[in-house]
Every structure is written in C-alpha cells, then in structure tokens.
Design a protein around this motif. Structure first.
Motif, PDB file in Angstrom:
ATOM      1  N   GLN A 339      -8.652  -3.588  -5.861  1.00  0.00           N
ATOM      2  CA  GLN A 339      -9.165  -2.747  -6.765  1.00  0.00           C
ATOM      3  C   GLN A 339      -7.945  -2.168  -7.752  1.00  0.00           C
ATOM      4  O   GLN A 339      -7.011  -1.589  -6.932  1.00  0.00           O
ATOM      5  N   VAL A 340      -7.967  -2.416  -9.024  1.00  0.00           N
ATOM      6  CA  VAL A 340      -7.094  -2.192  -9.671  1.00  0.00           C
ATOM      7  C   VAL A 340      -7.354  -1.328 -11.012  1.00  0.00           C
ATOM      8  O   VAL A 340      -8.578  -1.512 -11.693  1.00  0.00           O
ATOM      9  N   ASP A 341      -6.648  -0.445 -11.384  1.00  0.00           N
ATOM     10  CA  ASP A 341      -6.873   0.323 -12.695  1.00  0.00           C
ATOM     11  C   ASP A 341      -7.222  -0.608 -13.715  1.00  0.00           C
ATOM     12  O   ASP A 341      -6.592  -1.440 -14.088  1.00  0.00           O
ATOM     13  N   ARG A 342      -8.445  -0.039 -14.459  1.00  0.00           N
ATOM     14  CA  ARG A 342      -8.883  -1.212 -15.515  1.00  0.00           C
ATOM     15  C   ARG A 342      -7.808  -1.174 -16.577  1.00  0.00           C
ATOM     16  O   ARG A 342      -7.596  -2.534 -17.231  1.00  0.00           O
ATOM     17  N   ALA A 343      -7.184  -0.181 -16.748  1.00  0.00           N
ATOM     18  CA  ALA A 343      -6.120  -0.330 -18.232  1.00  0.00           C
ATOM     19  C   ALA A 343      -4.894  -1.542 -17.757  1.00  0.00           C
ATOM     20  O   ALA A 343      -4.786  -2.233 -18.663  1.00  0.00           O
ATOM     21  N   VAL A 344      -4.705  -1.793 -16.515  1.00  0.00           N
ATOM     22  CA  VAL A 344      -3.635  -2.455 -15.846  1.00  0.00           C
ATOM     23  C   VAL A 344      -4.463  -3.932 -15.932  1.00  0.00           C
ATOM     24  O   VAL A 344      -3.710  -5.143 -16.432  1.00  0.00           O
ATOM     25  N   VAL A 345      -5.541  -4.171 -15.730  1.00  0.00           N
ATOM     26  CA  VAL A 345      -6.291  -5.441 -15.744  1.00  0.00           C
ATOM     27  C   VAL A 345      -6.353  -5.808 -17.039  1.00  0.00           C
ATOM     28  O   VAL A 345      -6.314  -6.937 -17.434  1.00  0.00           O
ATOM     29  N   GLU A 346      -6.757  -4.844 -18.249  1.00  0.00           N
ATOM     30  CA  GLU A 346      -6.923  -5.280 -19.337  1.00  0.00           C
ATOM     31  C   GLU A 346      -5.866  -5.684 -20.056  1.00  0.00           C
ATOM     32  O   GLU A 346      -5.972  -6.583 -20.876  1.00  0.00           O
ATOM     33  N   ALA A 347      -4.636  -5.098 -19.695  1.00  0.00           N
ATOM     34  CA  ALA A 347      -3.539  -5.394 -20.245  1.00  0.00           C
ATOM     35  C   ALA A 347      -2.763  -6.780 -19.533  1.00  0.00           C
ATOM     36  O   ALA A 347      -1.975  -7.395 -20.091  1.00  0.00           O
ATOM     37  N   ASN A 348      -3.541  -7.159 -18.664  1.00  0.00           N
ATOM     38  CA  ASN A 348      -3.174  -8.445 -17.727  1.00  0.00           C
ATOM     39  C   ASN A 348      -1.763  -8.373 -17.437  1.00  0.00           C
ATOM     40  O   ASN A 348      -0.930  -9.381 -17.565  1.00  0.00           O
ATOM     41  N   GLU A 349      -1.513  -7.150 -17.024  1.00  0.00           N
ATOM     42  CA  GLU A 349       0.057  -7.102 -16.616  1.00  0.00           C
ATOM     43  C   GLU A 349       0.468  -7.443 -15.201  1.00  0.00           C
ATOM     44  O   GLU A 349      -0.520  -7.303 -14.343  1.00  0.00           O
ATOM     45  N   THR A 350       1.642  -7.654 -14.729  1.00  0.00           N
ATOM     46  CA  THR A 350       2.258  -8.127 -13.394  1.00  0.00           C
ATOM     47  C   THR A 350       1.954  -7.036 -12.558  1.00  0.00           C
ATOM     48  O   THR A 350       2.436  -5.580 -13.223  1.00  0.00           O
ATOM     49  N   VAL A 351       1.796  -6.836 -11.382  1.00  0.00           N
ATOM     50  CA  VAL A 351       1.726  -5.921 -10.370  1.00  0.00           C
ATOM     51  C   VAL A 351       2.568  -6.184  -9.271  1.00  0.00           C
ATOM     52  O   VAL A 351       3.083  -7.347  -9.139  1.00  0.00           O
ATOM     53  N   GLU A 352       2.942  -5.269  -8.274  1.00  0.00           N
ATOM     54  CA  GLU A 352       3.474  -5.394  -7.088  1.00  0.00           C
ATOM     55  C   GLU A 352       2.541  -4.908  -5.937  1.00  0.00           C
ATOM     56  O   GLU A 352       1.887  -3.921  -6.071  1.00  0.00           O
ATOM     57  N   VAL A 353       2.549  -5.961  -5.126  1.00  0.00           N
ATOM     58  CA  VAL A 353       1.757  -5.367  -3.881  1.00  0.00           C
ATOM     59  C   VAL A 353       2.467  -5.478  -2.488  1.00  0.00           C
ATOM     60  O   VAL A 353       3.391  -6.196  -2.255  1.00  0.00           O
ATOM     61  N   GLN A 354       1.973  -4.619  -1.598  1.00  0.00           N
ATOM     62  CA  GLN A 354       2.645  -4.256  -0.404  1.00  0.00           C
ATOM     63  C   GLN A 354       1.887  -5.158   0.648  1.00  0.00           C
ATOM     64  O   GLN A 354       0.667  -5.095   0.788  1.00  0.00           O
ATOM     65  N   THR A 355       2.645  -6.047   1.124  1.00  0.00           N
ATOM     66  CA  THR A 355       1.979  -7.208   2.007  1.00  0.00           C
ATOM     67  C   THR A 355       2.756  -7.069   3.412  1.00  0.00           C
ATOM     68  O   THR A 355       3.868  -6.274   3.512  1.00  0.00           O
ATOM     69  N   PRO A 356       2.356  -7.905   4.453  1.00  0.00           N
ATOM     70  CA  PRO A 356       2.611  -7.937   5.676  1.00  0.00           C
ATOM     71  C   PRO A 356       4.213  -8.266   5.610  1.00  0.00           C
ATOM     72  O   PRO A 356       4.976  -8.258   6.356  1.00  0.00           O
ATOM     73  N   ASP A 357       4.752  -9.066   4.646  1.00  0.00           N
ATOM     74  CA  ASP A 357       6.024  -9.729   4.314  1.00  0.00           C
ATOM     75  C   ASP A 357       6.899  -8.996   3.343  1.00  0.00           C
ATOM     76  O   ASP A 357       7.843  -9.514   2.758  1.00  0.00           O
ATOM     77  N   GLY A 358       6.448  -7.590   3.270  1.00  0.00           N
ATOM     78  CA  GLY A 358       7.156  -6.776   2.024  1.00  0.00           C
ATOM     79  C   GLY A 358       6.427  -7.023   0.839  1.00  0.00           C
ATOM     80  O   GLY A 358       5.548  -7.430   0.541  1.00  0.00           O
ATOM     81  N   ASN A 359       7.312  -6.203  -0.087  1.00  0.00           N
ATOM     82  CA  ASN A 359       6.733  -6.042  -1.743  1.00  0.00           C
ATOM     83  C   ASN A 359       6.707  -7.275  -2.265  1.00  0.00           C
ATOM     84  O   ASN A 359       7.859  -8.139  -2.434  1.00  0.00           O
ATOM     85  N   LYS A 360       5.621  -8.072  -2.939  1.00  0.00           N
ATOM     86  CA  LYS A 360       5.708  -9.231  -3.736  1.00  0.00           C
ATOM     87  C   LYS A 360       5.177  -8.765  -5.152  1.00  0.00           C
ATOM     88  O   LYS A 360       4.203  -8.017  -5.142  1.00  0.00           O
ATOM     89  N   SER A 361       5.287  -9.712  -6.237  1.00  0.00           N
ATOM     90  CA  SER A 361       4.677  -9.669  -7.152  1.00  0.00           C
ATOM     91  C   SER A 361       3.555 -10.664  -7.599  1.00  0.00           C
ATOM     92  O   SER A 361       3.499 -11.584  -6.789  1.00  0.00           O
ATOM     93  N   ALA A 362       2.590 -10.119  -8.099  1.00  0.00           N
ATOM     94  CA  ALA A 362       1.376 -10.763  -8.222  1.00  0.00           C
ATOM     95  C   ALA A 362       0.836 -10.522  -9.705  1.00  0.00           C
ATOM     96  O   ALA A 362       1.076  -9.684 -10.531  1.00  0.00           O
ATOM     97  N   THR A 363      -0.023 -11.595 -10.170  1.00  0.00           N
ATOM     98  CA  THR A 363      -0.818 -11.623 -11.546  1.00  0.00           C
ATOM     99  C   THR A 363      -2.359 -11.470 -11.020  1.00  0.00           C
ATOM    100  O   THR A 363      -2.722 -11.734  -9.912  1.00  0.00           O
ATOM    101  N   ILE A 364      -3.115 -10.881 -11.887  1.00  0.00           N
ATOM    102  CA  ILE A 364      -4.197 -10.841 -12.062  1.00  0.00           C
ATOM    103  C   ILE A 364      -5.094 -11.769 -12.629  1.00  0.00           C
ATOM    104  O   ILE A 364      -4.997 -12.210 -13.694  1.00  0.00           O
ATOM    105  N   GLN A 365      -6.339 -12.181 -11.681  1.00  0.00           N
ATOM    106  CA  GLN A 365      -7.095 -13.117 -12.263  1.00  0.00           C
ATOM    107  C   GLN A 365      -8.556 -12.484 -12.059  1.00  0.00           C
ATOM    108  O   GLN A 365      -8.837 -11.896 -10.913  1.00  0.00           O
TER     109      GLN A 365
END
Ligand code: THG
Length: 370
Positions: A339-365
């Motif tokens: 669940q991501v802030d709409r402004a970030v989704v609409e700007a189609n920006e890259t985010v970072e997620v906290q995963t069991p393997d550490g922080n990773k970069s992610a793109t939205i689709q």
C-alpha cells in the motif's frame, strides 16, 4: 512455543481429519478455526495449482446468513456495492465498510433466494456487526452462522474434475454463479469461485458431519488428475494480486485503498453503511494510498508470509507498507504487494522496501502481475 492446543474456542473444520491424514504441516488461525497452510512441499503445491488441481480446506470462510423478509435490504445496507441487480444463484465480490468508510471485510455475497443471503467472509467477526445492526434497525431478519463449510478445488483441471463429479452441465457455470446440488447425497452448493486465478470451484458442504466423506470422494475422483492437497497459495495470490483482508492493509483503509474501487458504488440511490464517507473520498479527489505491485531487485528465497507488514521508504521517509514479498516462479523475479502513497505511485518513482534480506530498491506496477 511450538504447540497450539485445540479447544472449543479454536475449532477444527469438518475436513480436519482428512487434512491431518494428508500431512498438513503448517496451520494458521482464521475466524477462530484451523486453516491448513501447507502440506510440507510448497513447490509441489504451487505446481499443482498452476498445472493440475489441488484440494483446499477453506472451511474457515464462514457464512453469515441473513434470512427473512428484510434480507435484501439488510444485505444491501451491509454492502458498499449496489446489489439491486443480483439474481438467485449469483455471487458478487463486495466490501463491507464501517460508518467511516473503512473496510471491515471483503466477502463473496451469495444470493440463495429472495429472502436468504450468505456473506462468505474473510477473517473477522462480521456476524456480531450484522446481528447488532439488524437488531437496532428492527429488520425482520435472522442472522446466523449456518452449517456450511467450503472445500475448494483449484487449478486448470478443476473443471474436468467437477464435471466428472457433478456432470458436464457444471462447465456452463460462470464466475461466482452457483447451484444447489449433492454428491451421493451429501448436500452442497457448487460455486465457481476460489482464492486463486487458476480457475476452479468451491463445494460449500451443508452437513458438517460429512466433511471427511466429501474429501475422500473428491480425492478419489481426482486421482486421474493427480490431485493433491494444498492451501490458498501465497505465491500465486501475490502474482494474481488477490487481497488478504486484515493481513495486507492497515485497519483504517477504505476499499479504494485496497484495490476494491471497482466494486464500490457511490453514485447510486441505494443506502449502505459508509456511503457518505466513501462519497466524500471521491469528492475530495480519491484515495490517498493505492494498493500496488512492486518489482523488487535481487533474489529472495524465503516465500513465507511476512510476520508483520514492513515499511516502504522513499528518501528515508515512509511512503507505504509492504504486505507480502515472494519469489515468483513464473516471472522469475521478486515481487511484492504494498500500500503506497498515491503521489508516489502516480509519479512512478522508485521506492525502497524493508525485506527479510535487508532494504531493497523496487519499482511500482499495477496489479495483477499475471
Ligand atoms: N471464497 C469464498 N469466500 C471467501 C473467499 C473465497 N471469503 C473471503 C475471501 N476469500 C474473499 N476474498 C476474495 C478476493 C478475491 C476474489 C474472491 C474472494 C476473486 N477475485 C477475482 C479477481 O480479483 O479477479 C474476481 C473478482 C470480480 O471480478 O468480481 O475471485 O475465496 N467462498
């Protein structure tokens, strides 16, 4: 702590003995009942669902039955979707909201007759909500939990199996349509439904004393299709973008924020709980968060549900929550639901997620992935 003790407060399902005999290794608790989650071989369970047919004990999807002269009015009032045109033998995927427009449950609503409906609910005590509101409204209805327990057959071969069990006519049943029938005298409702996008049916057993008998009959007929046990599959459901109510999103989410916007009617004459709040969301320009897919960099071997939702960041600020992350076999990459802030989704920006393997970069689709 590695044992859960069964008690009358933690019910087993009518298929319990069968799932134990089939080798259930992992369980969860859902609607205060035991939900088998795995039979020890997640790869085989996924493969069966994608290529063959699997049998799932999903009796934890309890029914809240609304029956009586005011059943339609009550069912509509509980539902943020206009159900004026629902017909007997039809189900609809709906959201039930509170007065603030926040989602309380995402059941399949089934119309059995003009004065009898079932909400086939996800995990929480909707029966209390429905009983309380029905009493306060003074409707002429009864709100009960009937003796009904869904058993799912899911996968591309599920339709052949259903045709073998019930006759060729079941191939004509459309999505969420159902018939009342029986299997050698075991009463059930047969519905084209299930929590996967691989196709299949749910057999709503209407006599809890005959669960293991039903399981055995389905498994015997399914042998020629290599049927095997399974459970709502965490990898497939992420690939398919299927929502898990209560697990995926924060409790203060409206249906627009959890991917259910297309099942909400705000421009309608019918009255339902939360309507004014949902109309305000629309009037104010729409939801501020969206439910999206994430393509996450790198490999992930662990495919088990996250023990808790983890943050999604952008430039060190939290912009969402990650609900699930898996390695997709068919896509060959790591994917997640968030669940991501709409402004970030609409700007189609890259985010970072906290995963069991550490922080990773992610793109939205957009969802679904598949
Ligand atoms: N079966 C039954 N009851 C249930 C579930 C179920 N109750 C709780 C939970 N699962 C409800 N959640 C969903 C979520 C999605 C779907 C079904 C139940 C589903 N969605 C399709 C999709 O997203 O493509 C179709 C929706 C539509 O277009 O109407 O199937 O599994 N008995």
């Amino acid at each position: 702590m590695n044992r859960i003790t069964l008690s009358p407060r933690l019910r087993t399902t009518p298929f319990h003995e069968s799932t134990v005999a089939a080798g259930a290794t992992d369980i969860s608790i859902y609607n205060k009942m035991v939900l088998p989650l795995s039979f020890g071989d997640l790869e085989a369970e996924y493969d069966r669902l994608i290529n063959g047919v699997a049998i799932w004990d999903v009796a934890v999807e309890r029914q809240v039955q609304i029956s009586g002269p005011d059943a339609h009015e009550a069912a509509q009032y509980f539902t943020s979707r206009d159900i004026s045109n629902i017909v007997e033998g039809q189900g609809k995927y709906v959201a039930m909201c509170d007065h603030d427009g926040n989602i309380l449950n995402d059941p399949v609503l089934m119309k059995l007759s003009g004065n009898r409906y079932w909400f086939s609910i996800a995990d929480n005590d909707m029966i209390l909500w429905c009983k309380g509101i029905a009493a306060e409204k003074g409707w002429d209805v009864e709100v009960t939990e009937p003796d009904v327990s869904p058993l799912a057959i899911q996968g591309p071969k599920a339709e052949d199996l259903a045709a073998d069990l019930f006759g060729e006519h079941v191939r004509e049943i459309k999505l969420f349509r159902f018939i009342e029938t029986d299997l050698d005298g075991i009463p059930l409702v047969l519905c084209r439904s299930g929590w996967s996008k691989q196709g299949g049916f749910e057999l709503f057993l209407q006599d809890g004393s005959r669960g293991n008998e039903l399981w055995d009959k389905v498994v015997a007929a399914g042998e020629k299709y290599d049927i095997g046990p399974g459970a709502p599959n965490h990898i497939e459901r992420v690939e398919s973008g299927l929502l898990s109510y209560g697990g995926d999103h924060t409790p203060d989410s409206n249906p627009f924020e959890v991917g259910m916007g297309r099942y909400v009617d705000t421009d309608t004459d019918v009255d339902y709980i939360g309507k004014a709040a949902l109309q305000k969301v629309v009037a104010d320009g729409g939801p501020r968060r969206l439910f999206v897919g994430l393509n996450v960099e790198g490999e992930l071997t662990e495919a088990w549900p996250l023990p808790e939702r983890t943050p999604v960041f952008q430039n060190g600020e939290q912009v969402g929550t990650l609900a699930a992350i898996v390695h997709s076999h068919r896509l060959g990459r790591t994917i997640g639901l968030a669940q991501v802030d709409r402004a970030v989704v609409e700007a189609n920006e890259t985010v970072e997620v906290q995963t069991p393997d550490g922080n990773k970069s992610a793109t939205i689709q957009e969802l679904p992935f598949l």
